[in-house]
Design a protein around this motif. Structure first.
Motif, PDB file in Angstrom:
ATOM      1  N   GLU A  80     112.954  28.212 -59.381  1.00 59.86           N
ATOM      2  CA  GLU A  80     112.222  27.451 -60.397  1.00 59.86           C
ATOM      3  C   GLU A  80     113.182  26.570 -61.196  1.00 59.86           C
ATOM      4  OE1 GLU A  80     109.143  27.007 -60.982  1.00 59.86           O
ATOM      5  OE2 GLU A  80     108.162  28.570 -59.792  1.00 59.86           O
ATOM      6  N   ALA A 103     113.165  33.966 -57.771  1.00 59.23           N
ATOM      7  CA  ALA A 103     112.137  33.097 -58.358  1.00 59.23           C
ATOM      8  C   ALA A 103     112.702  32.324 -59.549  1.00 59.23           C
ATOM      9  CB  ALA A 103     110.935  33.936 -58.789  1.00 59.23           C
ATOM     10  N   LYS A 118     113.221  22.391 -61.346  1.00 61.29           N
ATOM     11  CA  LYS A 118     113.200  21.594 -62.572  1.00 61.29           C
ATOM     12  C   LYS A 118     114.401  20.654 -62.652  1.00 61.29           C
ATOM     13  CE  LYS A 118     110.761  25.090 -65.331  1.00 61.29           C
ATOM     14  NZ  LYS A 118     110.886  26.029 -66.480  1.00 61.29           N
ATOM     15  N   ASP A 151     104.656  25.138 -56.064  1.00 56.67           N
ATOM     16  CA  ASP A 151     103.215  25.202 -55.821  1.00 56.67           C
ATOM     17  C   ASP A 151     102.906  25.260 -54.329  1.00 56.67           C
ATOM     18  OD1 ASP A 151     102.797  25.166 -58.548  1.00 56.67           O
ATOM     19  OD2 ASP A 151     102.757  22.979 -58.617  1.00 56.67           O
ATOM     20  N   ALA A 160     109.484  27.911 -54.407  1.00 55.01           N
ATOM     21  CA  ALA A 160     108.984  27.422 -55.691  1.00 55.01           C
ATOM     22  C   ALA A 160     108.506  25.986 -55.479  1.00 55.01           C
ATOM     23  CB  ALA A 160     110.073  27.477 -56.752  1.00 55.01           C
TER      24      ALA A 160
END
Length: 512
Positions: free
Chosen positions: A28, A24, A32, A58, A56
């Motif tokens: 993430e 995770a 980004k 949503d 990752a």
């Protein structure tokens, strides 16, 4: 800043042992760094069931997951990264129908390789088509590399953890006391039998240093002393139970020592039987010595009773020599019994090597010269100091010199040498005799074993001399060994630790 973000992700991943949490963090961070719609990872399940999936981004990652299986098959058949720049390329490469709605307009998929093994894939999906080579491709690969390393490390950890648990289960069911240490002398594993024997809670000592975990100095020595010196040691716990130690180092594939395993066998009952045997030996030896003394005395007096012919004198000499050999054998048995029973504490003292060995030369030189030998003391003895029990050391050297005189008669020099290492004083006795075969060397220090010496068939002895030397060395926490070649003589070594400042009573406890 992408570099700062990557560094933070790397540090966070290193701090976790959980695959879900670690993946995770990576996905993430990748999300980004790339401004993608979503990021995904698919990892082969080592149990053979369905692959493990991570995402990752949503809600987008749920729809992206419909492409996982086809991308995984594509990655398996490709030689590297897969870049699909448009919906048409996605449908073509993944063999999807033309009317199927796609969750992304373009994507990049990377194989998760570690040490030449494919663990799965990591992929990034975009909401728009790609019109040029992605500018952050190298940055993406950095994240993928960390994901692959995470998967590989988690699998190794799972294997190690499984092995650890299986080993712990075996140790719990083992009646022998077992302890495993690491290179920093900390406890890694210990079983309930060890806790019961030495009064410790095995769960509480894991991770502690040996000196902190155990108060028994003999046990501390077994776990920290030179491995060649601790094998075969006997130690006693607070309940006066006796344990025999076997020890082995744990080596990595590159040969580096990564720990030590010690097994302590309860030999209390055996020691009790041994004490009964020792008592029997002492009593029988005493009962034998008296009649032997009478036999020797009366046989020696026979020539005084009248003129004996040559044959009669030969018979008398044979009787006297036989009685003397029996007397010597009984003496050797009693000496060995005294040493092995540890009935007397060792009175360790610093002994100056030069005068000690000169007294031995004074005693043995006449016998050596009478058979064509010369005992020589090496110059290295001049400033050497030996820490030992004087009586025991004298007995050991008596046996080594007697052995050399028996098997090297008329061959020249017999040399006594002394040298000091960092933690030991090493005494040697060398001769130019016939040498000893490799097969005989393996058993030379066993009780009653005598090497096959066809060149000297007339040599007689009890077969206990070298066993006595070995027992004396072991009681001093030392060791003995031999180096020899047939036809080139032999050198016997006895290494005794430098025990300066060690109390006699404590040393005796360790030696047991």
């Amino acid at each position: 800043d992408n570099s700062t973000l990557l560094l933070q992700v790397s540090q966070d991943v290193l701090a976790t042992r959980d695959l879900d949490h670690g993946m995770a963090i990576i996905l993430e961070g990748l999300l980004k760094a790339t401004d993608a719609l979503g990021t995904r990872a698919v990892v082969f399940n080592p149990n053979g069931s369905k692959p493990l999936r991570f995402g990752a981004g949503d809600k987008a990652t749920g729809r992206m997951g419909t492409l996982d299986r086809r991308l995984l098959n594509l990655i398996r058949n490709s030689n590297g990264d897969v870049i699909l720049r448009s919906p048409e390329r996605i449908r073509t490469q993944l063999e999807l129908p033309a009317d199927r709605e796609l969750p992304v307009k373009s994507l990049i998929a990377f194989p998760l390789y570690s040490v030449g093994r494919l663990h799965g894939l990591c992929w990034v999906g975009y909401s728009a088509e790609m019109t040029h080579e992605p500018s952050k491709l190298d940055l993406m690969r950095s994240y993928v590399t960390r994901a692959a390393a995470l998967v590989a490390n988690m699998r190794l950890f799972a294997l190690a953890e499984g092995g650890y648990r299986r080993l712990a289960a075996v140790l719990r069911s083992t009646q022998e006391a077992v302890v495993v240490t690491d290179p920093t002398e900390r406890i890694v594993l210990a079983n309930p039998a060890l806790g019961a024997a030495f009064g410790v809670n095995v769960d509480e000592i894991i991770g502690r240093t040996i000196t902190d975990a155990f108060q028994n100095p003999a046990l501390q020595y077994i776990l920290t002393g030179p491995i060649e010196n601790v094998r075969g040691r006997e130690i006693t716990n607070a309940a006066s139970e006796t344990f025999y130690s076997t020890a082995a180092v744990v080596e990595a594939k590159d040969g580096k020592i990564v720990g030590r395993v010690v097994v302590l066998h309860d030999i209390t009952r055996m020691k009790q039987l041994e004490e009964m045997k020792s008592s029997f030996v002492r009593n029988v030896s005493h009962d034998l010595r008296n009649p032997l003394t009478y036999m020797h005395t009366y046989a020696s007096m026979l020539p005084q009773l009248g003129q004996l012919n040559e044959k009669q004198l030969e018979y008398v000499d044979n009787i006297i020599n036989g009685v003397q050999r029996m007397h010597d054998t009984i003496g050797a048995v009693l000496d060995l019994n005294r040493i092995e029973s540890a009935a007397d504490e060792l009175e360790i003292e610093p002994i100056e090597a030069q005068p000690f060995f000169e007294s031995l030369l004074f005693e043995y030189q006449p016998a050596a010269r009478s058979q064509g030998n010369e005992i020589v003391l090496a110059d290295s003895a001049e400033n050497a100091t030996i820490y030992a029990d004087r009586w025991s050391l004298r007995l050991a050297l008596n046996n080594l010199l007697a052995n050399a005189l028996k098997y090297a008669a008329g061959t020249g020099e017999i040399t006594i040498g002394v040298r000091e290492s960092a933690d030991s004083t090493i005494i040697s006795v060398s001769d130019n005799g016939n040498g000893i075969s490799k097969a005989d060397q393996l058993r030379l220090f066993e009780k009653y074993y005598r090497a096959s010496e066809p060149a000297v068939p007339s040599v007689e002895g009890s077969g206990l001399g070298l066993a006595i030397v070995k027992s004396i060395a072991q009681r001093h926490n030392g060791r003995v060994w031999v180096r020899s070649e047939l036809g080139k003589g032999s050198t016997f070594y006895m290494a005794l630790p430098k025990q300066k400042g060690v109390a006699t009573k404590k040393l005796a406890a360790v030696a047991h």
